[in-house]
Design an enzyme around this catalytic site. Structure first.
Site, short mmCIF file in Angstrom:
data_model
loop_
_atom_site.label_atom_id
_atom_site.label_comp_id
_atom_site.label_asym_id
_atom_site.label_seq_id
_atom_site.Cartn_x
_atom_site.Cartn_y
_atom_site.Cartn_z
N ASN A 225 2.09 -5.23 -3.10
CA ASN A 225 0.70 -5.55 -2.81
C ASN A 225 -0.09 -4.26 -2.51
OD1 ASN A 225 -1.31 -7.62 -2.14
ND2 ASN A 225 -1.12 -6.95 -0.02
N ASP B 221 -12.41 -10.43 -0.72
CA ASP B 221 -13.70 -10.53 -0.04
C ASP B 221 -14.70 -9.66 -0.81
OD1 ASP B 221 -12.73 -8.02 1.00
OD2 ASP B 221 -12.27 -8.91 2.95
N HIS C 269 -10.51 -6.20 -2.27
CA HIS C 269 -11.58 -5.92 -1.31
C HIS C 269 -12.71 -5.25 -2.09
CE1 HIS C 269 -9.21 -7.08 2.13
NE2 HIS C 269 -8.21 -6.31 1.72
N GLU D 134 -6.27 -10.61 -1.16
CA GLU D 134 -7.07 -10.37 0.05
C GLU D 134 -8.55 -10.33 -0.31
OE1 GLU D 134 -5.66 -6.98 2.29
OE2 GLU D 134 -3.56 -7.45 1.91
N GLU E 191 0.80 -1.24 0.00
CA GLU E 191 0.00 0.00 0.00
C GLU E 191 0.83 1.29 0.00
OE1 GLU E 191 -2.88 -0.51 3.17
OE2 GLU E 191 -3.51 -2.43 2.38
#
Ligand code: 9MR
Length: 370
Positions: A200, A266, A235, A264, A159
């Site tokens: 990432n 979801d 996400h 990651e 990030e």
């Protein structure tokens, strides 16, 4: 010794057989699930919390081992946990995770070496540039070399970008300047030469942030430093999954000679007025923002299943470029999205419900491989 009547043995045997048959029946539909179904496509991973790493719940552990062949620590390898003081490291849980991954032959992705969030308090207080540089170098050298040869990959930098693709004004940028990213990869490569090294981020499928990500990667490559892949965190939000941008990004990152992974994943179902996963962002609490506290309508679960199905169709289309798809958790009860960006909500973003039972999305993903 007192003789035990035969009928007691017979009754006990009957119940033992009945119980083991019925439990293998309830589990059989998910035994060797996703990891087997997608075996020839890409790894299927999950983020694990401390309870899961310590195998505190046997049912949850059986589920993890039946579904996933890759794991990422949700928190325990972040600097605030693994490096709590200048000259003190705490490897207790990370070491357990390494042992767990070795015992169960799971590919372990280390998360994460350099991130502006979840930094130990002492690191934030460092004033002098040379001291901060020493912290930065010591952290990468110590953590990466401890697990050299024991873990498969590292999220080396996490990030580092703003939404417009410029570099985030983090403490690392402020103290070390823009070359800190290349430097982090250089140090990680030296400390752990056989580990795959990734950048990432979230929202790096969006055009502006993607452009910044490409620039970042090219800079590392131009310095002759190894970078193996880019993680698109994933996400995403029910009904708003950016399929087009995801596909464009998979292609663009692959063009750079990189492996692509979804790190990651979801798909949350609750209202939110922004996208992404900036942990510093918050929304005020309001009952209308928590509509499924008593249960979720099947129609929403079906919509989520369709979103997941379409995503995996896209991933399968590009399986030659994608090496891993990791979910950010195992079951809905565990998800960080129950506490962010509004605390205390009941969210439903993953493939397994709070009772560890497969949801419609799970069946859709298995169905794609039938
Ligand atoms: O899931 C993690 C949650 O338990 C932590 O409280 C949070 C704190 O920053 O970090 C969450 O994981 C983040 C990940 O490390 C990086 N990308 C965004 C994830 C969700 O916030």
């Amino acid at each position: 010794m007192q003789k035990i009547p035969h009928f007691i043995f017979a009754t006990a045997a009957f119940w033992l057989i009945t119980i083991s048959c019925s439990s293998s029946k309830t589990n059989s539909s998910i035994n060797n699930g996703l990891k087997e179904a997608y075996h020839s496509d890409f790894l299927i991973g999950a983020a694990l919390n401390t309870g899961q790493i310590e195998e505190r719940n046997a049912q949850s552990n059986a589920l993890i081992l039946s579904q996933f062949n890759a794991v990422t620590p949700e928190n325990c390898m972040k600097a605030e946990h693994i490096h709590p003081a200048w000259d003190r490291y705490d490897f207790t849980i990370p070491d357990k995770l390494v042992a767990y991954s070795q015992k169960n032959k799971l590919k372990l992705n280390g998360h994460t070496l350099i991130w502006h969030s979840q930094l130990p308090a002492f690191a934030r207080r460092i004033q002098r540039v040379d001291s901060f540089k020493t912290f930065f170098e010591n952290h990468i050298n110590t953590v990466a070399s401890r697990y050299s040869g024991k873990i498969f990959s590292w999220d080396v930098v996490n990030e580092a970008l703003n939404e417009d693709g410029t570099l985030r004004n983090s403490i690392f940028l402020q103290k070390l300047g823009p070359d800190y990213i290349t430097e982090a990869f250089r140090l990680a490569e030296k400390a752990s030469p056989n580990t795959e090294l990734y950048y990432n981020d979230y929202n790096n499928e969006q055009p502006k942030k993607r452009a910044g990500c490409i620039e970042l990667v090219k800079k590392v490559q131009a310095a002759g430093v190894r970078i193996d892949g880019v993680g698109i965190q994933g996400h995403w939000h029910l009904g708003k999954v950016p399929f087009k941008e995801i596909e464009e990004s998979i292609l663009a990152y692959h063009e750079l000679g990189l492996k692509v992974m979804i790190t990651e994943l979801d798909i949350e179902v609750l209202p939110r007025n922004f996208q992404g996963a900036d942990v510093a962002q918050r929304m005020a609490s309001d009952p209308s923002l928590n509509p499924y506290a008593q249960g979720i309508p099947d129609s929403i679960l079906q919509q989520q299943a369709t979103d997941y199905e379409n995503l995996f169709k896209l991933f399968l289309k590009h399986k030659d470029k994608i090496t891993r798809v990791t979910f950010w958790g195992v079951d809905d009860g565990q998800s960080w999205l129950n506490g962010w960006p509004v605390p205390g909500r009941t969210n439903y973003p993953l493939l397994f419900d709070r009772q560890l039972q497969p949801k419609p999305a799970y069946h859709k993903l298995m169905g794609l491989k039938k």
